[in-house]
Design an enzyme around this catalytic site. Structure first.
Site, PDB file in Angstrom:
ATOM      1  N   GLN A  39      86.645  68.934  16.819  1.00 31.50           N
ATOM      2  CA  GLN A  39      85.576  67.973  17.096  1.00 31.50           C
ATOM      3  C   GLN A  39      85.501  67.573  18.565  1.00 31.50           C
ATOM      4  OE1 GLN A  39      86.914  65.453  13.566  1.00 31.50           O
ATOM      5  NE2 GLN A  39      84.712  65.081  13.563  1.00 31.50           N
ATOM      6  N   HIS A  86      88.397  70.379   8.581  1.00 30.22           N
ATOM      7  CA  HIS A  86      87.868  70.643   9.935  1.00 30.22           C
ATOM      8  C   HIS A  86      88.622  71.791  10.603  1.00 30.22           C
ATOM      9  CE1 HIS A  86      84.758  67.767  10.930  1.00 30.22           C
ATOM     10  NE2 HIS A  86      85.481  66.740  10.514  1.00 30.22           N
ATOM     11  N   CYS A 142      81.388  61.523   8.827  1.00 29.43           N
ATOM     12  CA  CYS A 142      82.090  62.362   9.799  1.00 29.43           C
ATOM     13  C   CYS A 142      81.578  62.034  11.195  1.00 29.43           C
ATOM     14  CB  CYS A 142      81.809  63.828   9.464  1.00 29.43           C
ATOM     15  SG  CYS A 142      82.621  64.988  10.570  1.00 29.43           S
ATOM     16  N   LEU A 143      82.507  61.900  12.151  1.00 29.03           N
ATOM     17  CA  LEU A 143      82.076  61.582  13.520  1.00 29.03           C
ATOM     18  C   LEU A 143      81.219  62.694  14.114  1.00 29.03           C
ATOM     19  CD1 LEU A 143      85.229  59.888  15.119  1.00 29.03           C
ATOM     20  CD2 LEU A 143      83.160  58.794  14.231  1.00 29.03           C
ATOM     21  N   GLY A 154      89.667  59.253  11.483  1.00 30.21           N
ATOM     22  CA  GLY A 154      90.283  60.569  11.598  1.00 30.21           C
ATOM     23  C   GLY A 154      89.508  61.422  12.575  1.00 30.21           C
ATOM     24  N   HIS A 161      89.971  65.733   4.589  1.00 24.89           N
ATOM     25  CA  HIS A 161      88.765  65.930   5.406  1.00 24.89           C
ATOM     26  C   HIS A 161      89.128  66.572   6.759  1.00 24.89           C
ATOM     27  CE1 HIS A 161      84.734  64.342   6.983  1.00 24.89           C
ATOM     28  NE2 HIS A 161      85.367  64.650   8.092  1.00 24.89           N
ATOM     29  N   GLU A 162      90.195  66.071   7.383  1.00 25.37           N
ATOM     30  CA  GLU A 162      90.585  66.597   8.708  1.00 25.37           C
ATOM     31  C   GLU A 162      91.144  68.015   8.611  1.00 25.37           C
ATOM     32  OE1 GLU A 162      89.337  65.042  11.032  1.00 25.37           O
ATOM     33  OE2 GLU A 162      89.009  63.209   9.892  1.00 25.37           O
TER      34      GLU A 162
END
Ligand code: CO
Length: 178
Positions: free
Chosen positions: A51, A135, A89-90, A46, A131-132
């Site tokens: 990000q 963000h 998380c990236l 994701g 999660h996204e």
């Protein structure tokens, strides 16, 4: 199509609430492509626009079960159950924590054809969607941990980033998507 550098924890854009899209226009397709390319190149499941430095309410999720989920002005309209599971998380690579999330969700989203549709998800896909969407509201999974656990992971993160300047990915991986 391009792989864009990731913003890491510490970059202010990760803490901003992304702006509503409203009507879907042509440049949005480009942003979606960039999100997919950047997610794949970094082996993610994701990625949200924040990000890659764009404060627009767009995110993608792909847990490898078929077509990726595009989230455009997403809104969770139903949530059921509660489940604890590990998240990463990236934007905070190599840091993981157990986060409580709804077990299943129904999310309403706009398609690239400018239609509002509902998507139902459970398990990992439901977790990634939540999660996204976090963000897009400037929320990171660390915020959902106990203060003690958060401190521990932040110390680990700072140690890992020691000697590195700024909060942007230094080496952008090559594209892995056709
Ligand atoms: Co993330």
């Amino acid at each position: 199509m391009s792989v864009r550098p990731l913003h890491y924890l510490g970059s202010p854009v990760l803490r901003e609430r992304a702006n509503e899209i409203g009507e879907v226009d042509e440049p949005l397709g480009q942003l979606v492509e960039d999100l997919l390319d950047t997610m794949k190149a970094n082996d993610g499941i994701g990625l949200a626009a924040n990000q890659i430095g764009a404060t627009r309410r767009v995110a993608v999720v792909d847990v490898g079960d078929g077509a990726p989920v595009l989230l455009i002005d997403p809104k969770i309209v139903d949530r059921q159950g509660e489940v604890l599971g590990e998240e990463g998380c990236l934007s905070i690579p190599e840091i993981f924590g157990e986060v409580k999330r709804a077990e299943t969700v129904v999310v309403e989203t706009t398609t690239l054809e400018n239609e509002r549709v509902q998507v139902e998800a459970d398990e990992l896909k439901a977790r990634a969607i939540q999660h996204e969407i976090d963000h897009l509201d400037g929320i990171l999974f660390l915020d959902r941990l106990s203060p003690l656990k958060r401190q521990l992971l932040l110390r680990r993160w700072n140690k890992q980033r020691k000697g590195k300047r700024g909060h942007i990915q230094e080496e952008v991986p090559a594209a892995t998507r056709e």
